[in-house]
Design an enzyme around this catalytic site. Structure first.
Site, PDB file in Angstrom:
ATOM      1  N   THR A 194       1.520 -12.305   1.932  1.00 65.33           N
ATOM      2  CA  THR A 194       2.750 -11.709   2.818  1.00 65.33           C
ATOM      3  C   THR A 194       1.085 -10.570   2.841  1.00 65.33           C
ATOM      4  O   THR A 194       0.336 -11.209   2.491  1.00 65.33           O
ATOM      5  CB  THR A 194       3.360 -10.479   1.700  1.00 65.33           C
ATOM      6  N   CYS A 195       1.851  -9.862   3.754  1.00 70.14           N
ATOM      7  CA  CYS A 195      -0.085  -9.503   4.378  1.00 70.14           C
ATOM      8  C   CYS A 195       0.501  -7.885   4.168  1.00 70.14           C
ATOM      9  O   CYS A 195      -0.751  -7.117   4.573  1.00 70.14           O
ATOM     10  CB  CYS A 195       1.054  -9.027   6.187  1.00 70.14           C
ATOM     11  N   ASP A 196       0.375  -7.626   3.001  1.00 69.39           N
ATOM     12  CA  ASP A 196       0.914  -6.375   2.304  1.00 69.39           C
ATOM     13  C   ASP A 196      -0.828  -6.415   0.733  1.00 69.39           C
ATOM     14  O   ASP A 196      -0.592  -7.527   0.234  1.00 69.39           O
ATOM     15  CB  ASP A 196       2.079  -6.006   1.168  1.00 69.39           C
TER      16      ASP A 196
END
EC number: 4.1.1.17
Length: 391
Positions: free
Chosen positions: A320-322
Site C-alpha cells: 500500500t501507499c501507507d
C-alpha cells in the site's frame, strides 16, 4: 483447490501475481489430536483464530466438536457444523445477538458483570437451561497479548457474581484467559490460584471450569515451553481445587491449533538494501508483524541458493501507499534475495486471515493446499529456523 507438495512446487508450477495462502490442514488435524489426547475435558476451538472451511474441516475430522464463538456471524457460520456445541464466550453481547444465538441452539454464555447476567436472562426469556460462565480476571504472565484489562471480574466482585449466577444457571462455569501466546506455564499456576480463592470466597459449587486459551505457537523470536509442560502444570493445580471431584473441564485453544496450518506466499517487488517490498503487508495478513512485533519464519522458495549464501536480516514493506505498512522483523533470508523472488512466510494460521482487509485495493489471495510439514512446529522437531530460511 490445488494440492501441491510444497510452496516451492507452487512457484515451479506458476508465478502467481497475487499473494497466496498455503493451507496445511494436516497440521491443524495433528494439533487437534494432540489436545484431544492430552486434555481431560472439552476442547473448544477459538473460531476467531481462523474460520477457513478447510481448517475447520480438519479440526472436525480430528474430533473437535466444541467451538468458542465470539460474535453472531461466527455463530451463524458454526451453527451449520453437525453436532457442534457452541459457547458464546464474549463477555459483552448485544441483546439481539444473545436472542439469535439462543434461537440457533446456543445455551452456553459467558459474562463478567451483573448487567450482562440480567441481559442474558432477559434476552432468553428467563431460560432455565443455560450454562453460564463467570469470567474472572487473572494476571498475564509472559503473554504476548495480555487480555485482563478489558474483561473479567476481580476478587470479591467475582465471588458475588458467582453466587448470583448460581441462582439462575442450570450449570455454572468459571472461565479465565491468561493472554494470547503465553510462553510459560506459570501463568496458569497464578490464574488457577486466583480461581481457587474466588471459589472458596463465594462458597458455591461450580459445575465447569474453562481454562481458556493462550497456548502458544512457535516463532523464530518465541520458543515457548513444551505444550506438555502446560498440561502437567494445569492438571496438577486443578487437583488442588475444592471441587475437583465433580468439575468438568474445557479449554479454548486457537493459535495452538491453527498457527502452523497456514502460510503466506509473497513476491518481492523491489529490494532496497535491507528492505524488501512485497505484495502483502500490514493491511493484509501481516498485521501482527507490523503492529505487535511478531516475527514469522521466512524462507526463499523460488530458487535454490548456495549453502555459502549467508542469512541476513531484512525489513518488509507492504504494497500500500501507507508508510505504516511496515514489518520491522528482522526476517532472515539469503543475502542474494532479489526482485522477482518468492518468499514463504510460515506459521501464519492464527488471526492473519481474519484480520486481512482490502485497503488501497489490495487483499485478494489465491489459495493452495500444501502437503509438507509446517515451517516451524510445536508438535515435532523436524524443522529449524536455518532450514526454514533456506527452503
Amino acid at each position: 483447490m490445488d494440492q501441491l507438495a510444497s510452496a516451492s512446487a507452487l512457484i515451479d508450477k506458476c508465478r502467481p501475481e497475487r499473494p497466496v495462502r498455503g493451507l496445511r490442514p494436516h497440521a491443524a488435524g495433528r494439533a487437534a489430536r494432540w489436545f484431544l489426547d492430552k486434555f481431560p475435558g472439552d476442547v473448544a476451538y477459538a473460531y476467531k483464530a481462523n474460520s477457513s472451511v478447510f481448517l475447520i474441516g480438519a479440526l472436525y475430522g480430528a474430533g473437535i466438536r466444541h467451538f468458542d464463538v465470539a460474535s453472531l456471524p461466527e455463530i451463524e457460520d458454526a451453527a451449520t457444523i453437525p453436532d457442534a456445541h457452541l459457547h458464546f464466550m464474549h463477555p459483552v453481547k448485544s441483546r439481539h445477538a444473545i436472542r439469535r444465538a439462543y434461537d440457533l441452539g446456543v445455551r452456553s454464555f459467558s459474562l463478567d458483570g451483573e448487567d450482562e447476567l440480567d441481559k442474558i436472562m432477559e434476552a432468553t426469556g428467563g431460560a432455565r437451561d443455560l450454562l453460564l460462565w463467570v469470567r474472572v480476571a487473572v494476571t498475564a504472565i509472559n503473554s504476548r497479548i495480555p487480555l485482563e484489562r478489558k474483561f473479567g471480574a476481580h476478587g470479591e466482585k467475582a465471588a458475588k457474581l458467582l453466587i448470583k449466577t448460581r441462582q439462575v444457571a442450570a450449570e455454572l462455569g468459571l472461565t479465565f484467559h491468561v493472554g494470547s501466546q503465553t510462553t510459560t506455564p506459570d501463568a496458569f499456576v497464578t490464574a488457577l490460584g486466583e480461581v481457587h480463592r474466588i471459589i472458596v470466597k463465594s462458597g458455591v459449587m461450580i459445575d465447569r471450569l474453562d481454562i481458556g486459551g493462550g497456548f502458544p505457537a512457535r516463532y523464530p523470536d518465541s520458543d515457548p515451553a513444551p505444550l506438555q509442560d502446560f498440561m502437567d502444570v494445569i492438571l496438577a493445580n486443578i487437583e488442588t481445587m475444592p471441587v475437583k471431584e465433580n468439575i468438568k473441564l474445557m479449554c479454548e485453544p486457537g493459535r495452538a491449533l491453527v498457527a502452523e496450518a497456514e502460510s503466506l506466499i509473497v513476491r518481492v517487488d523491489a529490494r532496497r538494501g535491507s528492505n524488501l517490498y512485497i505484495n502483502d503487508g500490514s493491511y493484509g495478513m501481516l498485521f501482527d508483524a507490523a503492529h505487535l512485533g511478531f516475527i514469522f519464519p521466512t524462507r526463499l522458495i523460488s530458487r535454490s541458493v548456495d549453502a555459502s549464501d549467508p542469512l541476513v536480516p531484512f525489513e518488509l514493506w507492504g504494497p500500500t501507499c501507507d508508510s505504516i505498512d511496515h514489518m520491522k522483523g528482522p526476517f532472515l533470508l539469503p543475502d542474494s534475495v532479489r526482485e522477482g523472488d518468492y518468499i514463504e512466510i510460515g506459521n501464519m494460521g492464527a488471526y492473519a486471515r481474519a484480520i486481512a482487509g482490502r485497503f488501497n485495493g489490495y487483499g485478494e489471495y489465491d489459495e493452495v493446499i500444501l502437503l509438507d510439514p509446517p515451517v516451524l512446529s510445536m508438535y515435532g522437531a523436524e524443522n529449524t529456523q536455518v532450514a526454514a530460511a533456506r527452503g
